[in-house]
Design a protein around this motif. Structure first.
Motif, PDB file in Angstrom:
ATOM      1  N   LEU A 117       0.832  -1.191   0.000  1.00 27.95           N
ATOM      2  CA  LEU A 117       0.000   0.000   0.000  1.00 27.95           C
ATOM      3  C   LEU A 117       0.875   1.252   0.000  1.00 27.95           C
ATOM      4  O   LEU A 117       2.024   1.218   0.432  1.00 27.95           O
ATOM      5  CB  LEU A 117      -0.890   0.006   1.238  1.00 27.95           C
ATOM      6  N   ASP A 118       0.304   2.370  -0.478  1.00 28.78           N
ATOM      7  CA  ASP A 118       1.039   3.624  -0.373  1.00 28.78           C
ATOM      8  C   ASP A 118       1.001   4.102   1.082  1.00 28.78           C
ATOM      9  O   ASP A 118       0.316   3.521   1.934  1.00 28.78           O
ATOM     10  CB  ASP A 118       0.478   4.676  -1.334  1.00 28.78           C
ATOM     11  N   ALA A 119       1.717   5.169   1.378  1.00 29.62           N
ATOM     12  CA  ALA A 119       1.881   5.612   2.769  1.00 29.62           C
ATOM     13  C   ALA A 119       0.545   5.965   3.424  1.00 29.62           C
ATOM     14  O   ALA A 119       0.306   5.654   4.589  1.00 29.62           O
ATOM     15  CB  ALA A 119       2.835   6.813   2.823  1.00 29.62           C
TER      16      ALA A 119
ATOM     17  N   LEU B  93      -5.400 -11.841  12.990  1.00 34.24           N
ATOM     18  CA  LEU B  93      -4.900 -12.103  11.640  1.00 34.24           C
ATOM     19  C   LEU B  93      -4.482 -10.807  10.940  1.00 34.24           C
ATOM     20  O   LEU B  93      -3.433 -10.748  10.289  1.00 34.24           O
ATOM     21  CB  LEU B  93      -5.961 -12.828  10.813  1.00 34.24           C
ATOM     22  N   LEU B  94      -5.293  -9.763  11.083  1.00 41.55           N
ATOM     23  CA  LEU B  94      -4.961  -8.490  10.449  1.00 41.55           C
ATOM     24  C   LEU B  94      -3.724  -7.852  11.071  1.00 41.55           C
ATOM     25  O   LEU B  94      -2.941  -7.197  10.377  1.00 41.55           O
ATOM     26  CB  LEU B  94      -6.156  -7.528  10.546  1.00 41.55           C
ATOM     27  N   ALA B  95      -3.535  -8.052  12.376  1.00 32.65           N
ATOM     28  CA  ALA B  95      -2.388  -7.450  13.060  1.00 32.65           C
ATOM     29  C   ALA B  95      -1.059  -8.001  12.550  1.00 32.65           C
ATOM     30  O   ALA B  95      -0.024  -7.357  12.711  1.00 32.65           O
ATOM     31  CB  ALA B  95      -2.508  -7.663  14.564  1.00 32.65           C
ATOM     32  N   GLN B  96      -1.090  -9.163  11.921  1.00 28.73           N
ATOM     33  CA  GLN B  96       0.139  -9.724  11.358  1.00 28.73           C
ATOM     34  C   GLN B  96       0.684  -8.876  10.216  1.00 28.73           C
ATOM     35  O   GLN B  96       1.851  -8.979   9.868  1.00 28.73           O
ATOM     36  CB  GLN B  96      -0.119 -11.146  10.840  1.00 28.73           C
ATOM     37  N   TRP B  97      -0.161  -8.014   9.640  1.00 25.40           N
ATOM     38  CA  TRP B  97       0.234  -7.217   8.476  1.00 25.40           C
ATOM     39  C   TRP B  97       0.567  -5.771   8.843  1.00 25.40           C
ATOM     40  O   TRP B  97       0.709  -4.936   7.955  1.00 25.40           O
ATOM     41  CB  TRP B  97      -0.893  -7.244   7.439  1.00 25.40           C
ATOM     42  N   LEU B  98       0.706  -5.471  10.130  1.00 24.92           N
ATOM     43  CA  LEU B  98       0.958  -4.089  10.534  1.00 24.92           C
ATOM     44  C   LEU B  98       2.269  -3.533   9.971  1.00 24.92           C
ATOM     45  O   LEU B  98       2.347  -2.371   9.590  1.00 24.92           O
ATOM     46  CB  LEU B  98       0.958  -3.967  12.060  1.00 24.92           C
ATOM     47  N   SER B  99       3.304  -4.344   9.919  1.00 18.48           N
ATOM     48  CA  SER B  99       4.598  -3.836   9.459  1.00 18.48           C
ATOM     49  C   SER B  99       4.626  -3.580   7.953  1.00 18.48           C
ATOM     50  O   SER B  99       5.269  -2.643   7.489  1.00 18.48           O
ATOM     51  CB  SER B  99       5.723  -4.803   9.847  1.00 18.48           C
TER      52      SER B  99
ATOM     53  N   PRO C 146       1.541  -3.611   5.342  1.00 18.15           N
ATOM     54  CA  PRO C 146       0.159  -3.877   4.914  1.00 18.15           C
ATOM     55  C   PRO C 146       0.067  -4.122   3.411  1.00 18.15           C
ATOM     56  O   PRO C 146       0.819  -3.561   2.620  1.00 18.15           O
ATOM     57  CB  PRO C 146      -0.587  -2.600   5.292  1.00 18.15           C
ATOM     58  N   THR C 147      -0.871  -4.973   3.034  1.00 14.26           N
ATOM     59  CA  THR C 147      -1.104  -5.293   1.624  1.00 14.26           C
ATOM     60  C   THR C 147      -2.543  -4.938   1.260  1.00 14.26           C
ATOM     61  O   THR C 147      -3.381  -4.699   2.139  1.00 14.26           O
ATOM     62  CB  THR C 147      -0.866  -6.782   1.356  1.00 14.26           C
ATOM     63  N   ALA C 148      -2.830  -4.937  -0.026  1.00 13.91           N
ATOM     64  CA  ALA C 148      -4.185  -4.626  -0.490  1.00 13.91           C
ATOM     65  C   ALA C 148      -5.209  -5.650   0.022  1.00 13.91           C
ATOM     66  O   ALA C 148      -6.298  -5.267   0.469  1.00 13.91           O
ATOM     67  CB  ALA C 148      -4.202  -4.537  -2.014  1.00 13.91           C
ATOM     68  N   PRO C 149      -4.912  -6.974  -0.005  1.00 13.99           N
ATOM     69  CA  PRO C 149      -5.884  -7.922   0.558  1.00 13.99           C
ATOM     70  C   PRO C 149      -6.123  -7.706   2.058  1.00 13.99           C
ATOM     71  O   PRO C 149      -7.244  -7.879   2.542  1.00 13.99           O
ATOM     72  CB  PRO C 149      -5.233  -9.287   0.304  1.00 13.99           C
ATOM     73  N   ALA C 150      -5.079  -7.322   2.790  1.00 12.95           N
ATOM     74  CA  ALA C 150      -5.257  -7.049   4.224  1.00 12.95           C
ATOM     75  C   ALA C 150      -6.167  -5.847   4.423  1.00 12.95           C
ATOM     76  O   ALA C 150      -7.018  -5.837   5.317  1.00 12.95           O
ATOM     77  CB  ALA C 150      -3.902  -6.822   4.890  1.00 12.95           C
ATOM     78  N   LEU C 151      -6.023  -4.822   3.587  1.00 14.05           N
ATOM     79  CA  LEU C 151      -6.895  -3.643   3.675  1.00 14.05           C
ATOM     80  C   LEU C 151      -8.335  -4.012   3.358  1.00 14.05           C
ATOM     81  O   LEU C 151      -9.274  -3.539   4.014  1.00 14.05           O
ATOM     82  CB  LEU C 151      -6.396  -2.541   2.738  1.00 14.05           C
TER      83      LEU C 151
END
Length: 198
Positions: free
Chosen positions: A2-4, A33-39, A41-46
């Motif tokens: 993702l962008d900033a 599960l979503l917290a795994q992507w904090l560092s 983030p990806t489009a599917p996580a969003l």
């Protein structure tokens, strides 16, 4: 990636979910599960965050109901469950637990286990140990508040454990690791507790 701006939105949203998850057991697992992507983030996580946000908006009128009782708690129930190594990257299981009294939910959690389990029975066993640990702390808190059954020594609460794995139940009811050779010794204290209660 993702962008900033989107990454910042994602992190704020997951931070809000972490805050809300303490009062909403139904979103604890997807929040973890979503917290795994904090560092990163990806489009599917969003997309997952947006989906979960819509779910929360649609269920905003749901709540826990606590019926009026006599003010005494006679039994705590600790119910545990686990999946087995569903995380493809690190192969860790997620354990969850619910602690209830008189039909009322007091505490819930969903956590990734610290060790890699090689069987579903082992994952269920670790989830049970974590849930019983939380239940013992909850029992002490309730007894300190005078909400248990009055005895000569103070207050006493019966602790009942529920789990759906016969393999984990077998590990609980024996002494030592048995066939599970790599079972962590620091969690075997629960076998002594089970043996002491008969």
């Amino acid at each position: 990636m993702l962008d900033a701006g989107e990454a910042s939105t994602f992190r704020r949203g997951v931070g809000f979910l972490i805050y809300v998850a303490g009062d909403r057991p139904d979103v604890q697992f997807p929040t973890q599960l979503l917290a795994q992507w904090l560092s990163s983030p990806t489009a599917p996580a969003l997309l997952g965050l947006k989906h979960l946000t819509r779910y929360l908006i649609g269920t905003k009128d749901k709540y826990f109901y606590y019926p009026r009782g006599d003010g005494k708690v006679h039994e705590l129930t600790a119910t545990s469950d686990s999946n087995c190594a569903t995380d493809g990257d690190i192969r860790r299981s997620t354990g969850c637990g619910v602690i209830s009294a008189a039909g009322c939910c007091l505490f819930t959690f969903g956590r990734r286990q610290a060790v890699v389990s090689l069987s579903s029975a082992e994952a269920e066993f670790y989830a049970c140990v974590a849930t019983v640990s939380e239940a013992i702390a909850t029992r002490r808190l309730l007894e300190h508040a005078g909400l248990g059954r009055k005895t000569n020594d103070g207050y006493d609460l019966t602790l009942r454990t529920r789990l759906d794995s016969s393999g984990a139940r077998a590990v609980l009811n024996r002494q030592g690791v048995g066939r599970i050779r790599h079972l962590e010794a620091r969690v075997l204290w629960i076998q002594d507790r089970v043996a002491a209660t008969g």
